[in-house]
Design a protein around this motif. Structure first.
Motif, PDB file in Angstrom:
ATOM      1  N   LYS A  87      24.685  35.638  36.432  1.00  0.00           N
ATOM      2  CA  LYS A  87      26.067  35.276  36.094  1.00  0.00           C
ATOM      3  C   LYS A  87      26.498  34.048  36.876  1.00  0.00           C
ATOM      4  O   LYS A  87      27.487  34.063  37.623  1.00  0.00           O
ATOM      5  CB  LYS A  87      27.010  36.453  36.391  1.00  0.00           C
ATOM      6  CG  LYS A  87      26.674  37.738  35.671  1.00  0.00           C
ATOM      7  CD  LYS A  87      26.831  37.611  34.168  1.00  0.00           C
ATOM      8  CE  LYS A  87      26.484  38.916  33.459  1.00  0.00           C
ATOM      9  NZ  LYS A  87      26.619  38.802  31.987  1.00  0.00           N
ATOM     10  N   HIS A  89      27.917  31.430  35.852  1.00  0.00           N
ATOM     11  CA  HIS A  89      29.091  30.737  35.336  1.00  0.00           C
ATOM     12  C   HIS A  89      30.351  31.044  36.134  1.00  0.00           C
ATOM     13  O   HIS A  89      31.343  30.320  36.038  1.00  0.00           O
ATOM     14  CB  HIS A  89      29.320  31.127  33.872  1.00  0.00           C
ATOM     15  CG  HIS A  89      29.718  32.557  33.693  1.00  0.00           C
ATOM     16  ND1 HIS A  89      28.792  33.591  33.678  1.00  0.00           N
ATOM     17  CD2 HIS A  89      30.941  33.145  33.536  1.00  0.00           C
ATOM     18  CE1 HIS A  89      29.434  34.736  33.500  1.00  0.00           C
ATOM     19  NE2 HIS A  89      30.729  34.496  33.413  1.00  0.00           N
ATOM     20  N   VAL A  90      30.321  32.114  36.917  1.00  0.00           N
ATOM     21  CA  VAL A  90      31.492  32.464  37.722  1.00  0.00           C
ATOM     22  C   VAL A  90      31.612  31.452  38.861  1.00  0.00           C
ATOM     23  O   VAL A  90      30.682  31.289  39.651  1.00  0.00           O
ATOM     24  CB  VAL A  90      31.372  33.890  38.283  1.00  0.00           C
ATOM     25  CG1 VAL A  90      32.606  34.243  39.116  1.00  0.00           C
ATOM     26  CG2 VAL A  90      31.186  34.891  37.154  1.00  0.00           C
ATOM     27  N   THR A  94      36.155  32.016  42.659  1.00  0.00           N
ATOM     28  CA  THR A  94      36.335  33.404  42.232  1.00  0.00           C
ATOM     29  C   THR A  94      35.482  34.338  43.081  1.00  0.00           C
ATOM     30  O   THR A  94      35.931  35.419  43.481  1.00  0.00           O
ATOM     31  CB  THR A  94      35.973  33.558  40.748  1.00  0.00           C
ATOM     32  OG1 THR A  94      36.799  32.683  39.964  1.00  0.00           O
ATOM     33  CG2 THR A  94      36.174  34.991  40.282  1.00  0.00           C
ATOM     34  N   TYR A 124      36.422  40.247  38.648  1.00  0.00           N
ATOM     35  CA  TYR A 124      35.324  39.713  37.833  1.00  0.00           C
ATOM     36  C   TYR A 124      35.455  40.059  36.356  1.00  0.00           C
ATOM     37  O   TYR A 124      34.862  39.368  35.518  1.00  0.00           O
ATOM     38  CB  TYR A 124      33.987  40.228  38.359  1.00  0.00           C
ATOM     39  CG  TYR A 124      33.544  39.582  39.647  1.00  0.00           C
ATOM     40  CD1 TYR A 124      33.503  38.205  39.778  1.00  0.00           C
ATOM     41  CD2 TYR A 124      33.168  40.355  40.741  1.00  0.00           C
ATOM     42  CE1 TYR A 124      33.095  37.607  40.960  1.00  0.00           C
ATOM     43  CE2 TYR A 124      32.751  39.774  41.934  1.00  0.00           C
ATOM     44  CZ  TYR A 124      32.723  38.398  42.028  1.00  0.00           C
ATOM     45  OH  TYR A 124      32.323  37.812  43.199  1.00  0.00           O
ATOM     46  N   SER A 125      36.204  41.088  36.017  1.00  0.00           N
ATOM     47  CA  SER A 125      36.353  41.434  34.608  1.00  0.00           C
ATOM     48  C   SER A 125      37.046  40.323  33.834  1.00  0.00           C
ATOM     49  O   SER A 125      36.840  40.165  32.626  1.00  0.00           O
ATOM     50  CB  SER A 125      37.136  42.740  34.467  1.00  0.00           C
ATOM     51  OG  SER A 125      38.430  42.627  35.045  1.00  0.00           O
ATOM     52  N   ALA A 126      37.855  39.524  34.528  1.00  0.00           N
ATOM     53  CA  ALA A 126      38.509  38.391  33.872  1.00  0.00           C
ATOM     54  C   ALA A 126      37.512  37.303  33.496  1.00  0.00           C
ATOM     55  O   ALA A 126      37.832  36.410  32.698  1.00  0.00           O
ATOM     56  CB  ALA A 126      39.593  37.811  34.779  1.00  0.00           C
ATOM     57  N   HIS A 127      36.300  37.369  34.044  1.00  0.00           N
ATOM     58  CA  HIS A 127      35.256  36.378  33.735  1.00  0.00           C
ATOM     59  C   HIS A 127      34.137  37.000  32.899  1.00  0.00           C
ATOM     60  O   HIS A 127      33.035  36.455  32.854  1.00  0.00           O
ATOM     61  CB  HIS A 127      34.691  35.798  35.026  1.00  0.00           C
ATOM     62  CG  HIS A 127      35.649  34.916  35.753  1.00  0.00           C
ATOM     63  ND1 HIS A 127      35.679  33.548  35.602  1.00  0.00           N
ATOM     64  CD2 HIS A 127      36.645  35.218  36.638  1.00  0.00           C
ATOM     65  CE1 HIS A 127      36.640  33.042  36.359  1.00  0.00           C
ATOM     66  NE2 HIS A 127      37.235  34.025  37.003  1.00  0.00           N
ATOM     67  N   GLY A 128      34.436  38.119  32.271  1.00  0.00           N
ATOM     68  CA  GLY A 128      33.486  38.698  31.338  1.00  0.00           C
ATOM     69  C   GLY A 128      32.467  39.654  31.934  1.00  0.00           C
ATOM     70  O   GLY A 128      31.559  40.082  31.223  1.00  0.00           O
TER      71      GLY A 128
END
Length: 360
Positions: A87, A89-90, A94, A124-128
């Motif tokens: 992951k 992309h985070v 963040t 982290y749920s806000a980033h999928g």
């Protein structure tokens, strides 16, 4: 003897690992409370306050910088784990927010594996990222923590086995053997993950995670060592100046006490960590040592906890306002209701034609 060997299996079958862990935590906390009571029942509070107020401001400032360095290093736990689970992309900002808030809140609330995971999921749920992704991330961050602990504790016990004897009351040669065993086990793990990619199943659903290779494992160990070194350095500069204690010896005692506090799942290792430090350092007067421990708690636990709550509260407020704005609802309850433009295609009531009268 045969009956004694069956006891652990019977306990696991009847109670389960979670219940056994809770019982072990309560036992550790109970012992720590008893030890603290015996050591502090004749304490002189005025001397503790004098020890705190008499600490040089530059020492407190330097300890605060070391604590900041420790929390900064913790951000790389999450940054590293995000790339390990695929992951990337985070963004780092963040990861830094999730790491700082999860550790600062988890350290103080207790049961950090659960509380920290909950905070991480919220961010982290806000980033999928889903629940399984966050569980994998928590596993990798925990692995970094333990690899760092094994490395620095193994080195410390090997060099200063007498310091470990003050905590576990084992002969120094036994502790040195334990330190060498820890280092040998760590080296074997590095070789094991370096031979080929290793995937392991974790959790009830047996989700899998790929362990970092040997190069990334070395990076994990370095991150963990730097984090723990910052923490131990903060404790060292706050310690009473007399008598002298070797930094490595204090590091061994500090990390051992920290692990006992972590195993108890008590908020901030409260009572357990302090009891271990007081027992392992009898050469220091109780009041000055207790003052140093209270200062460390203020810097490492209380202050970051307050900052983390402010950050999380601000983030939740901003996200709530954005959701309301996206939905076209004013976040201000006192604001005037939105003016709805009339439909141009609709005719006003007065423009409707009157009904035709019947011919008379």
């Amino acid at each position: 003897m045969k009956g004694l060997k069956l006891i652990p299996g019977w306990l696991r079958a009847r109670l389960g690992w979670q219940t056994l862990g809770l019982v072990a935590s309560l036992v550790i906390i109970g012992i720590a409370v008893f030890v603290l009571y015996e050591m502090l029942r004749n304490i002189r509070p005025r001397e503790v306050l004098e020890a705190i107020s008499g600490t040089d401001p530059w020492r407190i400032g330097l300890a605060a910088l070391f604590v900041a360095g420790a929390y900064f290093t913790l951000t790389f736990y999450d940054w590293f784990a995000l790339r390990t689970i695929g992951k990337p992309h985070v963004p780092y900002r963040t990861a830094a927010l999730a790491s700082f808030t999860s550790y600062a809140i988890g350290h103080n609330v207790g049961f950090s594996a659960f509380t920290g995971g909950t905070v991480r999921y919220r961010i982290y749920s806000a980033h999928g990222l889903g629940a399984v992704d966050v569980a994998k991330l928590c596993f990798i961050t925990g692995l970094t923590f333990w690899l760092g602990n094994i490395a620095i504790l193994g080195l410390g016990i090997t060099v200063e086995p007498w310091a470990a004897s003050a905590v576990d009351h084992l002969p120094p040669w036994v502790n040195r053997l334990i330190g060498l065993t820890l280092l040998a086990g760590l080296a074997a793990y590095i070789v094991w993950v370096g031979l080929k990619p290793r995937r392991i199943g974790v959790g009830k659903g047996h989700w899998t995670v790929t362990l970092p290779g040997w190069k990334l494992t070395l990076l994990q160990i370095v991150i963990g060592i730097i984090d723990l070194s910052f923490c131990a350095a903060a404790m060292y500069v706050l310690m009473p100046q007399q008598p002298f204690i070797d930094p490595i010896a204090l590091g061994v005692v500090f990390i051992s006490a920290t692990l006992l506090g972590f195993a108890s799942h008590a908020p901030g290792g409260l009572g357990v960590f302090d009891a271990a430090m007081l027992v392992a350092l009898p050469q220091f007067e109780t009041e000055p040592l207790l003052g140093a421990l209270l200062l460390l708690r203020l810097l490492y636990y209380v202050t970051p906890f307050a900052i983390a709550l402010i950050l999380m509260g601000t983030r939740e407020l901003m996200m709530s306002r954005r959701r309301l704005a996206a939905a076209g609802v004013s976040p201000d309850p006192l604001a005037a209701p939105p003016v709805i433009a009339p439909d141009a295609s609709a005719k006003p009531e007065s423009a409707k034609p009157e009904p035709r009268r019947a011919a008379g």
